[in-house]
Design a protein around this motif. Structure first.
Motif, PDB file in Angstrom:
ATOM      1  N   LEU A 119       0.846  -0.981   0.273  1.00 52.49           N
ATOM      2  CA  LEU A 119       0.219   0.213   0.298  1.00 52.49           C
ATOM      3  C   LEU A 119       1.064   1.174   0.138  1.00 52.49           C
ATOM      4  CD1 LEU A 119      -2.999  -0.696   2.296  1.00 52.49           C
ATOM      5  CD2 LEU A 119      -2.869  -0.521   0.099  1.00 52.49           C
ATOM      6  N   THR A 120       1.722   0.995   0.586  1.00 56.21           N
ATOM      7  CA  THR A 120       2.604   2.108   0.402  1.00 56.21           C
ATOM      8  C   THR A 120       3.372   2.141  -0.404  1.00 56.21           C
ATOM      9  OG1 THR A 120       3.202   1.758   2.951  1.00 56.21           O
ATOM     10  CG2 THR A 120       4.759   3.529   2.029  1.00 56.21           C
ATOM     11  N   GLN A 121       3.813   1.571  -1.192  1.00 55.89           N
ATOM     12  CA  GLN A 121       4.594   1.347  -2.965  1.00 55.89           C
ATOM     13  C   GLN A 121       3.807   2.409  -3.018  1.00 55.89           C
ATOM     14  OE1 GLN A 121       6.210  -2.151  -3.920  1.00 55.89           O
ATOM     15  NE2 GLN A 121       7.902  -2.015  -2.155  1.00 55.89           N
ATOM     16  N   VAL A 122       2.316   1.658  -3.275  1.00 57.70           N
ATOM     17  CA  VAL A 122       1.099   2.566  -4.360  1.00 57.70           C
ATOM     18  C   VAL A 122       1.148   3.406  -4.133  1.00 57.70           C
ATOM     19  CG1 VAL A 122      -0.554   2.440  -5.321  1.00 57.70           C
ATOM     20  CG2 VAL A 122       0.391   0.033  -5.092  1.00 57.70           C
ATOM     21  N   ALA A 123       0.887   3.953  -2.695  1.00 59.44           N
ATOM     22  CA  ALA A 123       0.246   5.127  -2.477  1.00 59.44           C
ATOM     23  C   ALA A 123       1.982   6.628  -2.994  1.00 59.44           C
ATOM     24  CB  ALA A 123       0.167   5.498  -1.103  1.00 59.44           C
ATOM     25  N   ALA A 124       2.787   6.208  -2.049  1.00 57.14           N
ATOM     26  CA  ALA A 124       3.797   6.806  -3.529  1.00 57.14           C
ATOM     27  C   ALA A 124       3.954   7.030  -4.196  1.00 57.14           C
ATOM     28  CB  ALA A 124       5.009   5.996  -2.732  1.00 57.14           C
ATOM     29  N   GLY A 125       4.138   6.008  -4.891  1.00 52.23           N
ATOM     30  CA  GLY A 125       4.174   6.069  -6.423  1.00 52.23           C
ATOM     31  C   GLY A 125       2.868   6.623  -7.040  1.00 52.23           C
ATOM     32  N   TYR A 126       1.911   7.030  -6.325  1.00 53.18           N
ATOM     33  CA  TYR A 126       0.086   7.473  -6.879  1.00 53.18           C
ATOM     34  C   TYR A 126       1.162   9.695  -6.647  1.00 53.18           C
ATOM     35  CZ  TYR A 126      -4.182  10.209  -6.448  1.00 53.18           C
ATOM     36  OH  TYR A 126      -5.368  10.761  -6.717  1.00 53.18           O
ATOM     37  N   GLU A 127       1.762   9.726  -5.640  1.00 48.45           N
ATOM     38  CA  GLU A 127       1.886  11.188  -5.567  1.00 48.45           C
ATOM     39  C   GLU A 127       3.345  11.194  -6.124  1.00 48.45           C
ATOM     40  OE1 GLU A 127       0.782  13.185  -2.994  1.00 48.45           O
ATOM     41  OE2 GLU A 127      -0.597  12.065  -2.571  1.00 48.45           O
ATOM     42  N   LEU A 128       3.945  10.481  -6.780  1.00 48.03           N
ATOM     43  CA  LEU A 128       4.932  10.794  -7.320  1.00 48.03           C
ATOM     44  C   LEU A 128       4.625  11.353  -8.767  1.00 48.03           C
ATOM     45  CD1 LEU A 128       7.704   8.791  -6.003  1.00 48.03           C
ATOM     46  CD2 LEU A 128       7.820  11.131  -5.508  1.00 48.03           C
ATOM     47  N   TYR A 129       3.908   9.995  -9.415  1.00 49.75           N
ATOM     48  CA  TYR A 129       3.042  10.114 -10.611  1.00 49.75           C
ATOM     49  C   TYR A 129       1.725  11.573 -10.738  1.00 49.75           C
ATOM     50  CZ  TYR A 129       4.908   5.932 -12.913  1.00 49.75           C
ATOM     51  OH  TYR A 129       5.807   4.723 -13.432  1.00 49.75           O
ATOM     52  N   GLY A 130       1.148  11.200  -9.810  1.00 48.19           N
ATOM     53  CA  GLY A 130       0.225  12.542  -9.743  1.00 48.19           C
ATOM     54  C   GLY A 130       0.864  14.455  -9.229  1.00 48.19           C
ATOM     55  N   SER A 131       1.633  14.324  -8.911  1.00 48.12           N
ATOM     56  CA  SER A 131       2.896  15.716  -8.316  1.00 48.12           C
ATOM     57  C   SER A 131       3.414  15.985  -9.957  1.00 48.12           C
ATOM     58  CB  SER A 131       2.635  15.530  -7.351  1.00 48.12           C
ATOM     59  OG  SER A 131       3.468  14.753  -7.136  1.00 48.12           O
ATOM     60  N   GLY A 132       4.113  14.855  -9.939  1.00 45.71           N
ATOM     61  CA  GLY A 132       5.325  14.949 -10.794  1.00 45.71           C
ATOM     62  C   GLY A 132       5.462  14.951 -12.214  1.00 45.71           C
ATOM     63  N   GLY A 133       4.281  14.148 -12.645  1.00 43.72           N
ATOM     64  CA  GLY A 133       4.290  13.682 -13.767  1.00 43.72           C
ATOM     65  C   GLY A 133       5.423  12.629 -14.330  1.00 43.72           C
ATOM     66  N   TRP A 134       4.257  11.613 -15.343  1.00 45.53           N
ATOM     67  CA  TRP A 134       5.365  10.773 -15.998  1.00 45.53           C
ATOM     68  C   TRP A 134       6.774  10.286 -15.951  1.00 45.53           C
ATOM     69  CZ3 TRP A 134       8.334   9.248 -19.266  1.00 45.53           C
ATOM     70  CH2 TRP A 134       8.904  10.617 -20.460  1.00 45.53           C
ATOM     71  N   LEU A 249      10.430   5.306  -2.145  1.00 45.82           N
ATOM     72  CA  LEU A 249      10.136   5.892  -2.745  1.00 45.82           C
ATOM     73  C   LEU A 249       9.423   6.953  -2.200  1.00 45.82           C
ATOM     74  CD1 LEU A 249       7.552   3.070  -4.437  1.00 45.82           C
ATOM     75  CD2 LEU A 249       9.035   4.949  -5.904  1.00 45.82           C
ATOM     76  N   VAL A 250       9.054   6.579  -0.259  1.00 47.48           N
ATOM     77  CA  VAL A 250       8.449   7.746   0.598  1.00 47.48           C
ATOM     78  C   VAL A 250       9.172   8.628   0.088  1.00 47.48           C
ATOM     79  CG1 VAL A 250       7.975   7.645   2.729  1.00 47.48           C
ATOM     80  CG2 VAL A 250       7.057   5.850   1.736  1.00 47.48           C
TER      81      VAL A 250
END
Length: 255
Positions: A119-134, A249-250
């Protein structure tokens, strides 16, 4: 080539045949572990980044980036993480804890740890993709995979004993000299800084710092496991790798 074969043959599902299984091959393989991480990270980024560009959304991109490393390792590191959590959580003496870790089933500590780590890996990935772009998200997941394998190199350094006389842990334990481990660390941190520099000088320092923090977290777990079990096992290596990847990631989501 012996080291590359050993690294890819033991740390990935890629069709690479390990031709030698001795201490020299193990030493070379553990030094090449970050290269295996680079390939795994590239595949994870190649799965998540294009999904985001195609409009799938950051959550699906993060899920894909978290799933690919698990597939490319047959879930080996996640299984090691779960077994190590069961061993540490059992509160038993070292010999009993090692026996628990060797069992094929997963106990409650392992299940809970897997759920929260994924869950932490997915949540961190969501933040990174969502706020920083692909691009930022892709670089982040690649960095996490590389640092996770560098943590395996450091866990194989001289002075870290094996907890059992057999298995992968015994094959690679204490094979990497401190000087070689330090060199691999400096090169990898420089590569992380170089990748971050694509987004500016501040990002270069941020990516290198995230990698360093991840290695510290992996080292703390490694030290606790050595004290608790008397050394390292293949399961401990998996736990160390997943800890480093998750921490990286975090760390990249902060600031």
């Amino acid at each position: 080539m012996t080291g590359i074969r050993f690294a890819f043959g033991t740390l990935t599902v890629l069709p690479v045949r390990v031709t030698r299984w001795d201490r020299d091959a193990a030493r070379a393989g553990m030094l090449c572990a970050p290269l295996a991480g680079l390939v795994v990270g590239f595949c994870a980024a190649a799965a998540g980044g294009p999904l985001l560009l195609l409009g799938a959304g950051p959550l699906l991109a993060a899920l894909a980036s978290a799933a690919v490393p698990a597939v490319l390792t047959r879930g080996l590191h996640l299984d090691g993480l779960a077994d190590t959590a069961d061993g540490l959580g059992s509160g038993r003496p070292a010999e009993d804890a090692l026996r628990i870790m060797k069992q094929s089933d997963i106990g409650p500590f392992g299940v809970i740890t897997l759920v929260f780590v994924l869950l932490t890996q997915v949540a961190a990935g969501y933040e990174l993709y969502g706020s920083g772009g692909w691009a930022r998200g892709a670089v982040a997941v690649a960095l996490a995979a590389i640092v996770a394998r560098l943590a395996l190199t450091l866990a194989s350094r001289t002075g870290v004993p094996a907890a059992r006389p057999d298995g992968l842990g015994a094959a690679v334990a204490s094979t990497v000299s401190p000087a070689a481990a330090a060199t691999a660390t400096l090169l990898t941190l420089a590569a992380c800084a170089g990748a971050g520099a694509l987004f500016g000088p501040y990002a270069a320092a941020r990516h290198a710092l995230a990698a360093a923090v991840a290695l510290v977290a992996a080292h703390l777990l490694l030290r606790h496991c050595v004290r608790r079990f008397g050394g390292v096992t293949g399961d401990v290596f998996g736990a160390v790798a997943e800890t480093a990847a998750t921490t990286a990631l975090v760390a990249l989501t902060l600031g």
